[in-house]
Scaffold this motif. Structure first.
Motif: not given
Length: 295
Positions: A77-82, A159-167
């Motif tokens: 929510n603050l640093f995308a892809y960090a 079911n990984t809804a809400g977890v970014p794919e890059y994570v």
């Protein structure tokens, strides 16, 4: 009459103590029998501050009361892809999982002002209504890292809804086996020792064939490219009492003339001697967990 009341009160206290001991024993046995391997996702917070972040751990090894894996902190929510990824290992005792961050293995931090805390986390396992959770407190010796809390639930990977794919990609990037310097780690050899000062002797197992190894202690280089000979290399190490377990890694620099890379490691704590046969390859290093149990 007063004496009778005292006796009743004493019996109640003894019964409560026995009941508590049984509850702790059942809890500990239940946790030891539960396979904790997998991904756990949730939050990490700092006491008395609103600051917090998303937090994920992947427990990749769980055997004989020892766990190891990777931890990932992210804040989409603050640093995308960090994100930042750390290796950890730890122990399970009396129903408590104690894990230490030991090495930063990957990361994409927004600026040089941000850094990862090396945490000591003490987590309790709970299962309720079909959901498994780990929660507890963390502390850190890293400067400016204030203590806080961790709350995680086991992630259903279907079911990984809400977890970014890059994570998810970052936590799995190094595979599901514990790794070190582009090798996988063997299932750890767990050695109980009763002294913080240990004498180690390393020598060739059968025949000198130019085997060379590097030795790492808690992920820091201890000796680089030691040539294994019949005459033992002797050295002393001091265990870090702040860690749940201390780790030795035997990393093969070559295979010698007779693969695999073999050596004999003797660990003495002044009371007991442990004799270990070490076999490592260019693909797999050997992990030894030193578990301090004072007598």
């Amino acid at each position: 009459m007063l004496d009778d009341n005292n006796k009743v009160q004493k019996i109640k206290m003894q019964a409560n103590g026995i009941l508590l001991s049984l509850m702790l024993l059942i809890s500990s046995q239940s946790l030891c029998q539960t396979d904790l391997r997998g991904i756990w996702n949730g939050r990490i917070t700092t006491d008395n501050h609103e600051a917090g972040a998303d937090y994920m751990i992947s427990i990749e090894e769980h055997k004989d009361g020892i766990v190891s894996g990777k931890a990932l902190l992210y804040k989409p929510n603050l640093f995308a892809y960090a994100y930042g990824v750390q290796q950890f290992f730890g122990t399970i005792e009396k129903g408590t999982i104690t894990i230490n961050d030991i090495q930063i293995i990957d990361g994409r931090l927004p600026t040089s002002q941000y850094y990862l805390c090396f945490k000591l986390s003490k987590l309790q396992y709970k299962q309720s209504d079909g959901q498994e959770s780990l929660s507890g407190n963390w502390t850190s010796e890293t400067p400016n890292c204030l203590p806080g809390k961790i709350s995680l639930t086991r992630l259903d990977e279907q079911n990984t809804a809400g977890v970014p794919e890059y994570v998810l990609k970052a936590i799995k990037r190094y595979g599901t086996e514990p790794g070190f310097r582009k090798t996988t780690l063997s299932k750890p050899l767990v050695v109980d020792v009763s002294n913080k000062i240990l004498k180690l002797e390393l020598k060739d197992y059968l025949k000198e064939d130019n085997d060379t190894v590097s030795i790492f202690f808690n992920r820091q280089p201890l000796f680089n490219k030691v040539n294994i000979k019949k005459k033992a290399h002797t050295f002393i190490i001091l265990l870090n009492s702040d860690l749940a377990v201390n780790e030795l890694i035997m990393y093969a620099n070559n295979l010698g003339t007779i693969p695999p890379n073999t050596s004999n490691l003797v660990i003495s704590d002044g009371r007991k001697t442990h004799n270990l046969l070490i076999e490592s390859t260019l693909q797999k290093s050997v992990a030894i967990y030193l578990k301090y149990n004072p007598r």
